[in-house]
Motif scaffolding. Sequence first.
Motif, PDB file in Angstrom:
ATOM      1  N   TRP A   5       3.171  -8.966  -3.562  1.00 52.60           N
ATOM      2  CA  TRP A   5       2.884  -7.564  -3.337  1.00 52.60           C
ATOM      3  C   TRP A   5       1.414  -7.250  -3.574  1.00 52.60           C
ATOM      4  O   TRP A   5       0.825  -7.673  -4.554  1.00 52.60           O
ATOM      5  CB  TRP A   5       3.753  -6.701  -4.246  1.00 52.60           C
ATOM      6  CG  TRP A   5       5.208  -6.865  -3.950  1.00 52.60           C
ATOM      7  CD1 TRP A   5       6.101  -7.648  -4.628  1.00 52.60           C
ATOM      8  CD2 TRP A   5       5.939  -6.280  -2.879  1.00 52.60           C
ATOM      9  NE1 TRP A   5       7.347  -7.558  -4.039  1.00 52.60           N
ATOM     10  CE2 TRP A   5       7.273  -6.730  -2.968  1.00 52.60           C
ATOM     11  CE3 TRP A   5       5.596  -5.400  -1.846  1.00 52.60           C
ATOM     12  CZ2 TRP A   5       8.255  -6.327  -2.069  1.00 52.60           C
ATOM     13  CZ3 TRP A   5       6.573  -5.005  -0.957  1.00 52.60           C
ATOM     14  CH2 TRP A   5       7.890  -5.468  -1.067  1.00 52.60           C
ATOM     15  N   ILE A   7      -1.265  -3.690  -3.309  1.00 48.87           N
ATOM     16  CA  ILE A   7      -1.224  -2.228  -3.288  1.00 48.87           C
ATOM     17  C   ILE A   7      -2.420  -1.738  -2.480  1.00 48.87           C
ATOM     18  O   ILE A   7      -3.551  -2.181  -2.698  1.00 48.87           O
ATOM     19  CB  ILE A   7      -1.273  -1.656  -4.716  1.00 48.87           C
ATOM     20  CG1 ILE A   7      -0.059  -2.144  -5.507  1.00 48.87           C
ATOM     21  CG2 ILE A   7      -1.328  -0.131  -4.678  1.00 48.87           C
ATOM     22  CD1 ILE A   7      -0.125  -1.819  -6.985  1.00 48.87           C
ATOM     23  N   CYS A  92       8.654  -2.479   2.113  1.00 47.80           N
ATOM     24  CA  CYS A  92       7.482  -2.037   1.368  1.00 47.80           C
ATOM     25  C   CYS A  92       7.956  -1.003   0.357  1.00 47.80           C
ATOM     26  O   CYS A  92       9.149  -0.707   0.278  1.00 47.80           O
ATOM     27  CB  CYS A  92       6.415  -1.459   2.304  1.00 47.80           C
ATOM     28  SG  CYS A  92       6.852   0.099   3.109  1.00 47.80           S
ATOM     29  N   ARG A 100       8.152   5.742  -7.130  1.00 47.79           N
ATOM     30  CA  ARG A 100       8.187   4.626  -6.171  1.00 47.79           C
ATOM     31  C   ARG A 100       9.451   4.760  -5.321  1.00 47.79           C
ATOM     32  O   ARG A 100      10.549   4.957  -5.837  1.00 47.79           O
ATOM     33  CB  ARG A 100       8.185   3.303  -6.925  1.00 47.79           C
ATOM     34  CG  ARG A 100       8.246   2.085  -6.024  1.00 47.79           C
ATOM     35  CD  ARG A 100       8.170   0.796  -6.840  1.00 47.79           C
ATOM     36  NE  ARG A 100       6.792   0.545  -7.207  1.00 47.79           N
ATOM     37  CZ  ARG A 100       6.335   0.475  -8.455  1.00 47.79           C
ATOM     38  NH1 ARG A 100       7.154   0.619  -9.475  1.00 47.79           N
ATOM     39  NH2 ARG A 100       5.068   0.233  -8.695  1.00 47.79           N
ATOM     40  N   GLN A 140       0.119   5.507  -2.291  1.00 47.93           N
ATOM     41  CA  GLN A 140      -0.103   4.065  -2.263  1.00 47.93           C
ATOM     42  C   GLN A 140       1.078   3.404  -1.565  1.00 47.93           C
ATOM     43  O   GLN A 140       2.207   3.905  -1.627  1.00 47.93           O
ATOM     44  CB  GLN A 140      -0.251   3.503  -3.670  1.00 47.93           C
ATOM     45  CG  GLN A 140      -1.506   3.984  -4.367  1.00 47.93           C
ATOM     46  CD  GLN A 140      -1.636   3.368  -5.743  1.00 47.93           C
ATOM     47  OE1 GLN A 140      -0.684   3.350  -6.515  1.00 47.93           O
ATOM     48  NE2 GLN A 140      -2.813   2.866  -6.041  1.00 47.93           N
ATOM     49  N   GLU A 142       2.885  -0.359  -1.340  1.00 45.47           N
ATOM     50  CA  GLU A 142       2.990  -1.740  -1.830  1.00 45.47           C
ATOM     51  C   GLU A 142       3.533  -2.574  -0.677  1.00 45.47           C
ATOM     52  O   GLU A 142       4.615  -2.301  -0.158  1.00 45.47           O
ATOM     53  CB  GLU A 142       3.909  -1.807  -3.044  1.00 45.47           C
ATOM     54  CG  GLU A 142       3.376  -1.004  -4.219  1.00 45.47           C
ATOM     55  CD  GLU A 142       4.307  -0.987  -5.411  1.00 45.47           C
ATOM     56  OE1 GLU A 142       5.433  -1.549  -5.340  1.00 45.47           O
ATOM     57  OE2 GLU A 142       3.925  -0.388  -6.432  1.00 45.47           O
TER      58      GLU A 142
END
Length: 152
Positions: A5, A7, A92, A100, A140, A142
């Motif tokens: 991963w 970011i 993702c 998240r 963001q 990931e």
Amino acid sequence: MQSQWIIIDGIIKQGHQVASGMAENSPYPGSTIEMQTPFFQKLGLDLTPFFPATLNVSISPYTFTVKQPEYTFQKVEWTSKHPPEDFLFSRCRVVYNNTRYDALIYYPNPETKTTHFQDNSTLEILAPLISNLQYGDSLQVEINSLEIVVSC
């Protein structure tokens, strides 16, 4: 497949609004995501946890290339309005306001797509409905760098 991963920062931008069914001049009767969902379900990918629209996330000045997505579906005949399309998906996560969300990068292959293209610095993402998210907001993403390559 393993995950590595990374970011990346992004900004929400307005897209063509065809995926959501909000475009005034869309050739489709509603959301293309809603129209496509049963086809992907039959192929083994359940899109029902996601809001039936895409988040258009600019990662500029970065660009991305789909390298080895988790899901690849070729020649999906989801409409009679144009020839079948190829679709690629990579898991993702979207991080917005310290929360998240599990999501998918949605990539209709431009080689088989006939209209509504995105530039290669705009990720189209399927995610659950995220309250209060607006155009211009920062977030963001990931990304699994084994599946999606990000470069400058």
